[in-house]
Design a protein around this motif. Structure first.
Motif, PDB file in Angstrom:
ATOM      1  N   SER A   1      33.458  17.817  35.533  1.00 57.48           N
ATOM      2  CA  SER A   1      33.809  18.622  36.696  1.00 57.48           C
ATOM      3  C   SER A   1      32.894  19.845  36.757  1.00 57.48           C
ATOM      4  CB  SER A   1      35.272  19.075  36.600  1.00 57.48           C
ATOM      5  OG  SER A   1      35.399  20.144  35.683  1.00 57.48           O
ATOM      6  N   HIS A   2      33.043  20.637  37.797  1.00 54.42           N
ATOM      7  CA  HIS A   2      32.259  21.867  37.924  1.00 54.42           C
ATOM      8  C   HIS A   2      32.893  23.013  37.148  1.00 54.42           C
ATOM      9  CE1 HIS A   2      35.417  22.094  40.963  1.00 54.42           C
ATOM     10  NE2 HIS A   2      35.288  23.401  40.925  1.00 54.42           N
ATOM     11  N   LEU A   3      34.044  22.780  36.516  1.00 53.87           N
ATOM     12  CA  LEU A   3      34.725  23.810  35.746  1.00 53.87           C
ATOM     13  C   LEU A   3      34.347  23.717  34.266  1.00 53.87           C
ATOM     14  CD1 LEU A   3      38.265  23.479  37.374  1.00 53.87           C
ATOM     15  CD2 LEU A   3      36.384  24.991  38.050  1.00 53.87           C
TER      16      LEU A   3
ATOM     17  N   HIS B   1      35.709  23.472  30.569  1.00 55.02           N
ATOM     18  CA  HIS B   1      36.960  23.066  29.936  1.00 55.02           C
ATOM     19  C   HIS B   1      36.652  22.198  28.730  1.00 55.02           C
ATOM     20  CE1 HIS B   1      36.304  19.094  31.739  1.00 55.02           C
ATOM     21  NE2 HIS B   1      36.013  19.743  32.851  1.00 55.02           N
TER      22      HIS B   1
ATOM     23  N   ARG C   1      44.277  19.080  33.113  1.00 57.78           N
ATOM     24  CA  ARG C   1      44.307  20.347  33.862  1.00 57.78           C
ATOM     25  C   ARG C   1      45.609  20.473  34.644  1.00 57.78           C
ATOM     26  NH1 ARG C   1      40.992  21.200  39.491  1.00 57.78           N
ATOM     27  NH2 ARG C   1      41.149  23.476  39.707  1.00 57.78           N
TER      28      ARG C   1
ATOM     29  N   ASN D   1      44.222  28.185  36.123  1.00 60.80           N
ATOM     30  CA  ASN D   1      44.034  26.875  35.504  1.00 60.80           C
ATOM     31  C   ASN D   1      44.457  26.936  34.046  1.00 60.80           C
ATOM     32  OD1 ASN D   1      42.456  24.964  37.396  1.00 60.80           O
ATOM     33  ND2 ASN D   1      41.317  26.877  37.566  1.00 60.80           N
TER      34      ASN D   1
END
Length: 513
Positions: free
Chosen positions: A393-395, A397, A403, A414
């Motif tokens: 993803s663009h996050l 983690h 999530r 988040n």
């Protein structure tokens, strides 16, 4: 100069490049020579520790062993393969990650069968272990690795596999089988003299003691390359469904063969469609906790907790299967479960979403979403909450985390599970929001939580399962889902633990990880 003398010269940084190439070839095929390399390194370390500061030590250190890096370059896989020469042959199985800072995991262990791990300093693996680039050696048994690109590989011992990246592995000897989805096309298994590049398929590879490779395709197509001394393709051949190929490096030949894959090679790793055995006591426990929605999926989509709050299947990728819901990814098609009614205003209330999920593979997917009924600003629905399997993803983690997002007005919080999800395994996932916290529970345990300060929101929301929302075919789940419950209160830690323990007691073989 014999091989022992070449090892000494390599250790001191004085080995000529042509002699180094000869040594590299010998070490690749001779475990005894690799053991001798370990012994020399250990002796060198003991000498430096005992005589630290001496002239002899300083002289050794003035000639850094640059050929160690060249060694990896000859293998065409980077300095990660130095770990190969840090392994001594032992009667039990071992895993040694490359000793380089900054390496991130590239795969996860999703199954282990009859493997005896070596005791001592070498790391052993268990289901759920994250795997960094390094060397995996099996004396017996099987290990299934799910690479983060989406490919799954079963390694059958005795075998030695170098894990290089999320799309590359090097099978030095032994047998391996792979299942590669379209998203992971290009996944490559190298052998000492060949490379098998997947074009979207299921295939198996074996390397015998003579260094010859065998490739069998169960379904789809691969491209097999015979490699030259420089590591580049000398000749290549496609192999398609049901066909086999033998790589003969000494004869510089790729030869079709009548090899029967099912007899000689391991089968590709399947996605087991085994469902949960749900005891009556579990369902009584859930109903006693007073959910507003409880869907068991035994024979239909009925809400067992109420005559309202029903859900409906939308699209071709959703079907009932053995008392659960099977979600399949269908490109360009909306495929989800959605509530037929809008939810009451819950933005500043407590709520809990609990479910059992079995992902088929590593992928980025939405399990549940609470979102507005229509697009906002002509772009996307506004999401109050999502529960997702996180990958690429663009996050930022942890790998393969779960999530739980809570959003209100311009703010969002988040939380990500510190423990990864494991492909092919059932997970009890519970997301809880109360007045102060949002939290994720995985298999009965609180794994992470964060403070929230939600604000009133007068919008009405819809509940969606299996993709990002009911209006876009994005982040689709591939796998099974069962026993979904939605509560307008925060379940306690004790209630969640009891739910998991009750289900696990009825399914002892499904939760041994």
């Amino acid at each position: 100069m014999n091989n022992f003398e070449k090892l000494v010269a390599l250790l001191e940084g004085n080995l000529a490049r042509d002699e180094f190439a000869e040594l590299e070839e010998a070490m690749r095929h001779d475990p005894t020579l690799r053991q001798e390399w370990i012994r020399l390194q250990s002796l060198e370390g003991e000498l430096e520790q005992r005589f630290s500061g001496s002239t002899a030590t300083a002289q050794r250190q003035s000639h850094p062993p640059g050929h160690l890096l060249a060694l990896a370059a000859v293998f065409a896989v980077s300095a990660l393969l130095i770990a190969l020469f840090l392994l001594a042959r032992e009667p039990a199985s071992t895993y040694a990650p490359a000793d380089l800072s900054g390496l991130e995991p590239v795969a996860i262990i999703s199954a282990i069968e009859e493997v005896k791990w070596q005791k001592g300093e070498q790391a052993s693996l268990s289901v759920g272990s994250l795997v960094k680039p390094g060397v995996l050696m099996l004396e017996s048994g099987k290990v299934k690795l799910d690479f983060f690109c989406g490919a799954a590989v079963v390694l059958a011992g005795p075998a030695e596999l170098q894990v290089l990246s999320e799309k590359r592995a090097f099978l030095l000897h032994g047998k391996a089988a792979a299942t590669v989805p379209l998203a992971a096309v290009g996944f490559t298994i190298r052998t000492p003299d060949a490379a098998v590049v997947d074009l979207g398929t299921e295939f198996a590879v074996a390397v015998d003691k003579q260094g010859e490779s065998f490739v069998h395709v169960y379904d789809g197509e691969v491209r097999v390359s015979l490699l030259g001394d420089d590591g580049a393709t000398r000749s290549s051949s496609p192999v398609t469904t049901g066909d086999s190929l033998q790589v003969q490096p000494k004869a510089a030949r790729l030869t079709p063969t009548l090899l029967k894959g099912n007899e000689y090679l391991p089968a590709p790793p399947p996605f087991g469609l085994d469902g949960l055995q749900v005891p009556d006591s579990y369902r009584e426990m859930v109903l006693n906790a007073q959910p507003v929605g409880y869907w068991t999926f035994d024979a239909d989509l009925k809400n067992e907790a109420s005559d309202s709050w029903t859900v409906e299947a939308v699209g071709p990728g959703v079907s009932l299967y053995r008392g659960a819901v099977l979600f399949e990814q269908v490109a360009g098609e909306i495929s989800c479960l959605r509530s037929t009614e809008l939810l009451p205003q819950i933005e500043d209330s407590n709520y809990t979403i609990g479910m059992w999920v079995k992902p088929a593979s590593i992928h980025y997917a939405t399990l549940a979403a609470i979102c507005t009924d229509q697009f906002v600003d002509r772009s996307s629905p506004h999401h109050l909450s999502v529960i997702e399997l996180m990958h690429n993803s663009h996050l930022i983690h942890p790998p393969n985390s779960i999530r739980f997002l809570n959003r209100w007005e311009e703010d969002e919080v988040n939380v990500f599970s510190s423990r990864p999800f494991v492909p092919g395994k059932w997970h009890h996932i519970v997301a809880v929001k109360d007045e102060e916290h949002s939290a994720i529970y995985l298999n009965g345990h609180l794994v992470t939580q964060a403070k929230v300060t939600s604000q009133p929101d007068d919008q009405r929301f819809r509940l969606v399962f299996g993709q990002i929302d009911h209006l876009r075919s994005k982040r689709q789940l591939h796998g099974l889902m069962d026993e979904v419950a939605f509560y307008l209160r925060a379940l306690s830690e004790e209630e969640i633990a009891m739910q998991f323990e009750t289900m696990a007691a009825a399914n002892p073989l499904l939760f041994n990880y």
